[in-house]
Design an enzyme around this catalytic site. Sequence first.
Site, PDB file in Angstrom:
ATOM      1  N   ARG A 221     -81.178  29.060 -51.316  1.00 40.06           N
ATOM      2  CA  ARG A 221     -81.425  29.500 -52.684  1.00 40.06           C
ATOM      3  C   ARG A 221     -82.883  29.242 -53.043  1.00 40.06           C
ATOM      4  NH1 ARG A 221     -77.505  32.111 -52.258  1.00 40.06           N
ATOM      5  NH2 ARG A 221     -75.552  31.988 -53.431  1.00 40.06           N
ATOM      6  N   HIS A 269     -83.518  38.717 -49.842  1.00 36.26           N
ATOM      7  CA  HIS A 269     -82.179  38.097 -49.895  1.00 36.26           C
ATOM      8  C   HIS A 269     -81.186  38.902 -49.050  1.00 36.26           C
ATOM      9  CE1 HIS A 269     -79.422  35.358 -52.454  1.00 36.26           C
ATOM     10  NE2 HIS A 269     -78.882  35.599 -51.296  1.00 36.26           N
TER      11      HIS A 269
HETATM   12  N1  LIG Z   1     -79.478  34.085 -48.168  1.00 37.18           N
HETATM   13  C1  LIG Z   1     -78.260  34.539 -48.061  1.00 37.18           C
HETATM   14  O1  LIG Z   1     -78.065  35.728 -47.836  1.00 37.18           O
HETATM   15  C2  LIG Z   1     -77.097  33.580 -48.152  1.00 37.18           C
HETATM   16  C3  LIG Z   1     -75.833  34.026 -47.766  1.00 37.18           C
HETATM   17  C4  LIG Z   1     -74.759  33.133 -47.803  1.00 37.18           C
HETATM   18  C5  LIG Z   1     -74.971  31.819 -48.233  1.00 37.18           C
HETATM   19  N2  LIG Z   1     -76.215  31.423 -48.599  1.00 37.18           N
HETATM   20  C6  LIG Z   1     -76.434  30.027 -49.029  1.00 37.18           C
HETATM   21  O2  LIG Z   1     -76.065  29.145 -47.972  1.00 37.18           O
HETATM   22  C7  LIG Z   1     -75.424  28.014 -48.543  1.00 37.18           C
HETATM   23  C8  LIG Z   1     -74.611  27.277 -47.496  1.00 37.18           C
HETATM   24  O3  LIG Z   1     -73.437  28.016 -47.175  1.00 37.18           O
HETATM   25  P1  LIG Z   1     -72.238  27.366 -46.323  1.00 37.18           P
HETATM   26  O4  LIG Z   1     -71.133  28.353 -46.302  1.00 37.18           O
HETATM   27  O5  LIG Z   1     -72.750  26.856 -45.018  1.00 37.18           O
HETATM   28  O6  LIG Z   1     -71.879  26.100 -47.266  1.00 37.18           O
HETATM   29  P2  LIG Z   1     -70.914  24.870 -46.987  1.00 37.18           P
HETATM   30  O7  LIG Z   1     -69.941  25.221 -45.904  1.00 37.18           O
HETATM   31  O8  LIG Z   1     -70.396  24.438 -48.308  1.00 37.18           O
HETATM   32  O9  LIG Z   1     -71.876  23.728 -46.387  1.00 37.18           O
HETATM   33  C9  LIG Z   1     -72.783  23.031 -47.183  1.00 37.18           C
HETATM   34  C10 LIG Z   1     -73.461  21.940 -46.356  1.00 37.18           C
HETATM   35  O10 LIG Z   1     -74.489  21.323 -47.151  1.00 37.18           O
HETATM   36  C11 LIG Z   1     -74.294  19.928 -47.143  1.00 37.18           C
HETATM   37  N3  LIG Z   1     -74.725  19.324 -48.424  1.00 37.18           N
HETATM   38  C12 LIG Z   1     -74.326  19.628 -49.689  1.00 37.18           C
HETATM   39  N4  LIG Z   1     -74.927  18.836 -50.591  1.00 37.18           N
HETATM   40  C13 LIG Z   1     -75.704  17.987 -49.888  1.00 37.18           C
HETATM   41  C14 LIG Z   1     -76.568  16.910 -50.248  1.00 37.18           C
HETATM   42  N5  LIG Z   1     -76.719  16.542 -51.530  1.00 37.18           N
HETATM   43  N6  LIG Z   1     -77.213  16.262 -49.262  1.00 37.18           N
HETATM   44  C15 LIG Z   1     -77.040  16.603 -47.952  1.00 37.18           C
HETATM   45  N7  LIG Z   1     -76.239  17.620 -47.548  1.00 37.18           N
HETATM   46  C16 LIG Z   1     -75.586  18.292 -48.507  1.00 37.18           C
HETATM   47  C17 LIG Z   1     -72.799  19.729 -46.961  1.00 37.18           C
HETATM   48  O11 LIG Z   1     -72.579  18.392 -46.500  1.00 37.18           O
HETATM   49  P3  LIG Z   1     -71.103  17.908 -46.072  1.00 37.18           P
HETATM   50  O12 LIG Z   1     -70.870  18.561 -44.720  1.00 37.18           O
HETATM   51  O13 LIG Z   1     -71.244  16.432 -45.970  1.00 37.18           O
HETATM   52  O14 LIG Z   1     -70.159  18.384 -47.120  1.00 37.18           O
HETATM   53  C18 LIG Z   1     -72.492  20.821 -45.935  1.00 37.18           C
HETATM   54  O15 LIG Z   1     -72.788  20.376 -44.633  1.00 37.18           O
HETATM   55  C19 LIG Z   1     -74.634  28.603 -49.709  1.00 37.18           C
HETATM   56  O16 LIG Z   1     -74.332  27.632 -50.682  1.00 37.18           O
HETATM   57  C20 LIG Z   1     -75.583  29.643 -50.254  1.00 37.18           C
HETATM   58  O17 LIG Z   1     -76.419  29.087 -51.236  1.00 37.18           O
HETATM   59  C21 LIG Z   1     -77.277  32.267 -48.572  1.00 37.18           C
END
Ligand SMILES: NC(=O)c1ccc[n+]([C@@H]2O[C@H](COP(=O)([O-])OP(=O)(O)OC[C@H]3O[C@@H](n4cnc5c(N)ncnc54)[C@H](OP(=O)(O)O)[C@@H]3O)[C@@H](O)[C@H]2O)c1
Length: 306
Positions: A221, A269
């Site tokens: 983000r 994006h």
């Molecule tokens: N650019 C694009 O086109 C696009 C597309 C899709 C998604 N995204 C972005 O990618 C993000 C990640 O997606 P995802 O599906 O992989 O999410 P996810 O499965 O919820 O994984 C989030 C990861 O971040 C870690 N995390 C969260 N808060 C943290 C903190 N305060 N300190 C350290 N680590 C932290 C979590 O730790 P834990 O493992 O300990 O819970 C987990 O490993 C989305 O939220 C979105 O913003 C972007």
Amino acid sequence: MKIAFCCTDTRPEPWLQGLSAALPQADIQVWQPGMAPFDYAVVWAPPQQFIDEQPGLRALFNIGAGVDGLLKLRLPPGLAVVRLEDAGMSVQMAEYVCHALIRHFREFDAYEASARQGQWSFRKPRSRADFPVGIMGLGVLGRRVAQAVAQFGFPVNGWSRAPRALDGVQTYSGPQGLQDFLAASRVLVNLLPLTPDTENILNHDTLGRLQPGGYLINVARGAHLVDADLLALLDAGQLAGATLDVFRTEPLPAQHPFWQHPKITVTPHTSARTLRGETIAQVAGKIARLARQEPITGVVDVARGY
Ligand SMILES: NC(=O)c1ccc[n+]([C@@H]2O[C@H](COP(=O)([O-])OP(=O)(O)OC[C@H]3O[C@@H](n4cnc5c(N)ncnc54)[C@H](OP(=O)(O)O)[C@@H]3O)[C@@H](O)[C@H]2O)c1
């Protein structure tokens, strides 16, 4: 079963068709103000009015992985918010990150510039060992990216909130692990959710702790990054470059310095797009499970923010 479709900037017809085919017994309608109650909703950036008018929803299905926008709304307590889990996004993210990483590591921009001048000029090979890649966020997307990067032979570090073990990845966790994680990394890939804890996490202090010649790939983000801090570190020569897919304001305003900066690559994006077929199959599968009173995965912890 009644399902509302309420997705801003999305042409509803193909979604309604796909959802109806997957859930033939359901009554699926595009939401309009004043409509009678629905059981479930498929949403992207819905207006607050939709939430306020539908307090009895059993679950809200977001057709993206990030729920930061949705959680800014006032949601009824206890409403299940369900995020997309992969649905074809993780392989796209792996492609995007590996492309940006390898383009930088192999200096393909410099080769392209040489070729445009008709120059047959080699550059000295660089060692992967000198380009450890740090992945912030080891969730659905971060884990897939870590695996892809490791397969190219780069050393890989990963950082998450809770401790995680991942084959071939040196893992760190929590605020206490952040400094060591950054110091061990040269290329930083951001795949964190946007939460109060992670907003502005890519700043002068954190980016300044990367190994010399650091490189940033931000695919999560725009509000994770302090734009001015990145520019200052690039202009001071402390960072070598950045590939940015997400921005504080999207579309990125025409006058924003990122567009013209010689060390920054901007994409709109697009690193991991929502794929309609996969998304409909996942959402319909989960609605069917809920209707049978079965548990589902991907339910967001609203208090935690992801
Ligand atoms: N650019 C694009 O086109 C696009 C597309 C899709 C998604 N995204 C972005 O990618 C993000 C990640 O997606 P995802 O599906 O992989 O999410 P996810 O499965 O919820 O994984 C989030 C990861 O971040 C870690 N995390 C969260 N808060 C943290 C903190 N305060 N300190 C350290 N680590 C932290 C979590 O730790 P834990 O493992 O300990 O819970 C987990 O490993 C989305 O939220 C979105 O913003 C972007």
